[in-house]
Design a protein around this motif. Structure first.
Motif, PDB file in Angstrom:
ATOM      1  N   GLU A  29       0.916  -1.087  -0.063  1.00 53.27           N
ATOM      2  CA  GLU A  29      -0.034   0.008   0.045  1.00 53.27           C
ATOM      3  C   GLU A  29       0.871   1.387   0.178  1.00 53.27           C
ATOM      4  OE1 GLU A  29      -3.783  -0.167  -0.008  1.00 53.27           O
ATOM      5  OE2 GLU A  29      -2.891  -2.013  -0.663  1.00 53.27           O
ATOM      6  N   VAL A  30       1.590   1.486  -1.025  1.00 52.83           N
ATOM      7  CA  VAL A  30       2.572   2.714  -1.409  1.00 52.83           C
ATOM      8  C   VAL A  30       1.865   3.407  -2.707  1.00 52.83           C
ATOM      9  CG1 VAL A  30       4.332   1.720  -0.040  1.00 52.83           C
ATOM     10  CG2 VAL A  30       4.191   1.334  -2.406  1.00 52.83           C
ATOM     11  N   ASP A  31       2.370   4.657  -2.855  1.00 55.35           N
ATOM     12  CA  ASP A  31       2.229   5.222  -3.888  1.00 55.35           C
ATOM     13  C   ASP A  31       3.089   4.405  -5.073  1.00 55.35           C
ATOM     14  OD1 ASP A  31       0.386   6.944  -2.794  1.00 55.35           O
ATOM     15  OD2 ASP A  31       2.107   8.634  -2.477  1.00 55.35           O
ATOM     16  N   GLY A  32       2.446   4.483  -6.390  1.00 49.80           N
ATOM     17  CA  GLY A  32       3.049   3.887  -7.355  1.00 49.80           C
ATOM     18  C   GLY A  32       3.537   2.283  -7.105  1.00 49.80           C
ATOM     19  N   PRO A  33       4.650   1.748  -7.395  1.00 46.26           N
ATOM     20  CA  PRO A  33       5.593   2.660  -8.404  1.00 46.26           C
ATOM     21  C   PRO A  33       5.292   2.721  -9.603  1.00 46.26           C
ATOM     22  CG  PRO A  33       6.252   0.061  -8.034  1.00 46.26           C
ATOM     23  CD  PRO A  33       4.994   0.532  -7.303  1.00 46.26           C
ATOM     24  N   TYR A  34       5.408   4.083 -10.214  1.00 45.10           N
ATOM     25  CA  TYR A  34       5.025   4.535 -11.323  1.00 45.10           C
ATOM     26  C   TYR A  34       5.766   4.040 -12.470  1.00 45.10           C
ATOM     27  CZ  TYR A  34       2.752   7.969  -8.056  1.00 45.10           C
ATOM     28  OH  TYR A  34       2.179   8.595  -6.907  1.00 45.10           O
ATOM     29  N   SER A  35       5.027   4.137 -13.809  1.00 45.90           N
ATOM     30  CA  SER A  35       5.673   3.309 -14.791  1.00 45.90           C
ATOM     31  C   SER A  35       5.644   4.288 -16.002  1.00 45.90           C
ATOM     32  CB  SER A  35       5.107   1.899 -15.156  1.00 45.90           C
ATOM     33  OG  SER A  35       3.706   2.368 -15.357  1.00 45.90           O
ATOM     34  N   TRP A  36       4.675   5.551 -15.998  1.00 40.77           N
ATOM     35  CA  TRP A  36       4.397   6.337 -17.005  1.00 40.77           C
ATOM     36  C   TRP A  36       4.698   7.984 -16.412  1.00 40.77           C
ATOM     37  CZ3 TRP A  36       0.566  10.079 -17.992  1.00 40.77           C
ATOM     38  CH2 TRP A  36       0.896  10.666 -19.117  1.00 40.77           C
ATOM     39  N   TRP A  37       5.257   8.923 -17.189  1.00 41.39           N
ATOM     40  CA  TRP A  37       5.164   9.982 -16.601  1.00 41.39           C
ATOM     41  C   TRP A  37       5.131  11.041 -18.037  1.00 41.39           C
ATOM     42  CZ3 TRP A  37       8.529   6.157 -15.601  1.00 41.39           C
ATOM     43  CH2 TRP A  37       8.705   5.676 -14.519  1.00 41.39           C
ATOM     44  N   SER A  38       4.250  12.074 -17.840  1.00 38.51           N
ATOM     45  CA  SER A  38       4.025  13.077 -19.003  1.00 38.51           C
ATOM     46  C   SER A  38       5.121  13.708 -19.301  1.00 38.51           C
ATOM     47  CB  SER A  38       2.888  13.873 -18.429  1.00 38.51           C
ATOM     48  OG  SER A  38       2.771  14.982 -19.398  1.00 38.51           O
ATOM     49  N   ASN A  39       5.236  13.701 -20.578  1.00 34.10           N
ATOM     50  CA  ASN A  39       6.373  14.829 -21.030  1.00 34.10           C
ATOM     51  C   ASN A  39       6.185  16.331 -20.701  1.00 34.10           C
ATOM     52  OD1 ASN A  39       8.152  12.849 -22.491  1.00 34.10           O
ATOM     53  ND2 ASN A  39       6.394  12.534 -23.966  1.00 34.10           N
ATOM     54  N   ARG A  40       5.221  16.616 -20.051  1.00 36.32           N
ATOM     55  CA  ARG A  40       4.902  18.051 -19.666  1.00 36.32           C
ATOM     56  C   ARG A  40       5.593  18.400 -18.333  1.00 36.32           C
ATOM     57  NH1 ARG A  40      -1.618  18.326 -20.994  1.00 36.32           N
ATOM     58  NH2 ARG A  40      -1.460  17.892 -23.252  1.00 36.32           N
ATOM     59  N   GLY A  41       6.215  19.753 -18.532  1.00 35.38           N
ATOM     60  CA  GLY A  41       6.506  19.982 -17.139  1.00 35.38           C
ATOM     61  C   GLY A  41       7.731  19.293 -16.592  1.00 35.38           C
ATOM     62  N   GLN A  42       7.951  18.903 -15.369  1.00 36.69           N
ATOM     63  CA  GLN A  42       8.761  18.217 -14.576  1.00 36.69           C
ATOM     64  C   GLN A  42       8.268  16.968 -13.953  1.00 36.69           C
ATOM     65  OE1 GLN A  42      12.079  19.549 -14.454  1.00 36.69           O
ATOM     66  NE2 GLN A  42      11.138  20.685 -15.901  1.00 36.69           N
ATOM     67  N   ALA A  43       7.377  16.504 -14.648  1.00 43.04           N
ATOM     68  CA  ALA A  43       6.509  15.240 -14.120  1.00 43.04           C
ATOM     69  C   ALA A  43       7.343  14.259 -13.857  1.00 43.04           C
ATOM     70  CB  ALA A  43       5.733  14.728 -15.233  1.00 43.04           C
ATOM     71  N   PHE A  44       8.644  13.823 -14.761  1.00 47.21           N
ATOM     72  CA  PHE A  44       9.490  12.617 -14.491  1.00 47.21           C
ATOM     73  C   PHE A  44      10.459  13.063 -13.346  1.00 47.21           C
ATOM     74  CE2 PHE A  44      13.531  10.480 -14.899  1.00 47.21           C
ATOM     75  CZ  PHE A  44      13.041   9.084 -15.078  1.00 47.21           C
ATOM     76  N   ASP A  45      10.887  14.210 -13.478  1.00 44.58           N
ATOM     77  CA  ASP A  45      11.711  14.529 -12.082  1.00 44.58           C
ATOM     78  C   ASP A  45      11.343  14.692 -10.814  1.00 44.58           C
ATOM     79  OD1 ASP A  45      13.936  14.762 -13.956  1.00 44.58           O
ATOM     80  OD2 ASP A  45      13.512  17.118 -14.584  1.00 44.58           O
ATOM     81  N   ASN A  46       9.757  14.964 -11.031  1.00 41.63           N
ATOM     82  CA  ASN A  46       9.154  15.220  -9.593  1.00 41.63           C
ATOM     83  C   ASN A  46       8.269  13.785  -9.220  1.00 41.63           C
ATOM     84  OD1 ASN A  46       9.961  17.937  -9.277  1.00 41.63           O
ATOM     85  ND2 ASN A  46       8.002  18.630 -10.355  1.00 41.63           N
ATOM     86  N   ASP A  47       8.738  12.619  -9.911  1.00 49.00           N
ATOM     87  CA  ASP A  47       7.922  11.643  -9.922  1.00 49.00           C
ATOM     88  C   ASP A  47       6.463  11.731  -9.898  1.00 49.00           C
ATOM     89  OD1 ASP A  47       7.907   8.647 -10.244  1.00 49.00           O
ATOM     90  OD2 ASP A  47       8.231   8.658  -7.845  1.00 49.00           O
ATOM     91  N   THR A  48       5.838  12.500 -10.835  1.00 48.19           N
ATOM     92  CA  THR A  48       4.402  12.683 -10.841  1.00 48.19           C
ATOM     93  C   THR A  48       3.880  11.909 -11.923  1.00 48.19           C
ATOM     94  OG1 THR A  48       4.558  14.982 -10.107  1.00 48.19           O
ATOM     95  CG2 THR A  48       2.534  14.487 -10.993  1.00 48.19           C
ATOM     96  N   GLY A  49       3.902  10.585 -11.550  1.00 51.40           N
ATOM     97  CA  GLY A  49       3.484   9.409 -12.776  1.00 51.40           C
ATOM     98  C   GLY A  49       2.106   8.876 -12.294  1.00 51.40           C
ATOM     99  N   TRP A  50       2.010   7.765 -13.354  1.00 47.16           N
ATOM    100  CA  TRP A  50       0.851   6.922 -13.041  1.00 47.16           C
ATOM    101  C   TRP A  50       1.423   5.415 -13.218  1.00 47.16           C
ATOM    102  CZ3 TRP A  50      -4.360   8.378 -15.740  1.00 47.16           C
ATOM    103  CH2 TRP A  50      -4.463   9.599 -15.652  1.00 47.16           C
ATOM    104  N   ARG A  51       0.718   4.496 -12.536  1.00 42.81           N
ATOM    105  CA  ARG A  51       0.979   3.172 -12.710  1.00 42.81           C
ATOM    106  C   ARG A  51       0.014   2.627 -13.569  1.00 42.81           C
ATOM    107  NH1 ARG A  51       0.628  -2.107 -10.366  1.00 42.81           N
ATOM    108  NH2 ARG A  51      -1.421  -1.415  -9.396  1.00 42.81           N
TER     109      ARG A  51
END
Length: 289
Positions: free
Chosen positions: A226-248
């Protein structure tokens, strides 16, 4: 000899571009026995040439291209040839089948004393209140029919790939801002409530609907807890990857018997934004033989 079979899955967002950006290096280092690819968007000859150029070599290639040029396409690479394969979902009408071509490829492989079926799945991304969403509903319905058939017929099945749905709030960093967008709609998530609910028991979906559970296992959630993610996709917009603002949204969905054989699970997140060769990261699972 390894006592496990390593199955990897990744949406490559165009295999030719992915190889130009470094996918071949990952493939060589992955140690994978089977690699399921989505959104290939290439011809058979292109895939064969790219894979043959990888240092490790020795890959067998199955490919189901989309009938609509330049879209979708799924493939399965394997160290040994498959025992057989099938394409497409049966519970679709003729028009839906064209729209959903290049999105479902099944292959059977030797697995210990039995067999393992690996399915490369690329579910439609959808768009609310458009024909694209209608195609997604039809695909999810047909997927459910096939999942029940597979559960009746086979002991070890792994449906892997880009399902384009975040099942729970844990699966999307910014879930509050996406509850009315395709990919996190309550109706979409309710399918997954049923997919992962106890088989045959009534499951109440997040949208309030009821239906029988299918009994399949979400390997990523079971392994991570029961944790956030782990994400596997990140938008190319903004700093999504660097901030780990992703989607699993990339899953290994497996039958219960195969779920008991999981030895390891990981998301091969890229070291940095500029080392990415796709907007998705590979999801890698080891299954004990």
């Amino acid at each position: 000899m390894a006592d496990f079979l390593r199955v990897a899955s990744v949406n490559v967002n165009g295999i030719r571009a992915a190889f130009r950006k470094g996918m071949g290096d990952w493939l060589d280092a992955s140690g994978a026995d089977i690699v399921a690819l989505q959104e290939v968007r290439a011809a058979d000859a292109d895939i064969a040439k790219l894979v043959a150029a990888a240092d490790a070599g020795g890959w067998h290639v199955l490919h189901d291209p989309c009938q609509i040029k330049g879209r979708a396409g799924v493939a399965i690479l394997s160290r040994v040839p498959s025992l057989g394969h099938r394409v497409g979902l049966g519970a679709l009408d003729a028009q839906e089948a064209v729209q959903s071509s290049g999105r479902w490829l099944e292959a059977d492989f030797a697995f210990g004393d039995g067999a393992l079926t690996v399915i490369s799945n690329y579910t439609h991304s959808g768009e609310v209140d458009t024909p694209r969403q209608d195609a997604k509903w039809a695909f999810l319905d047909a997927m459910g029919v096939r999942m029940n058939e597979l559960a009746d017929e086979r002991e070890h099945v792994a449906i892997v790939g880009d399902f384009n749905v975040g099942h729970r709030e844990l699966d999307i960093k910014n879930w509050r801002g996406n509850v009315k967008r395709s990919g996190f709609l309550p109706r979409e998530r309710a399918y997954f409530d049923r997919f992962f609910g106890p088989r045959g028991e009534t499951v109440v979906g997040v949208d309030g609907t009821e239906g029988p559970g299918f009994g399949w296992i979400d390997v990523g959630r079971r392994w991570a807890g029961e944790v956030d993610g782990p994400y596997s996709w990140w938008s190319n917009r903004g700093q999504a990857f660097d901030n780990d603002t992703g989607w699993r949204i990339d899953y290994h969905v497996v039958t219960p018997a195969l779920g008991e054989r999981v030895a390891d699970y990981r998301v091969d997140r890229y070291p940095s934004y500029d080392t990415r060769w796709s907007d998705h990261a590979p999801v890698v699972v080891d299954y004990r033989l």
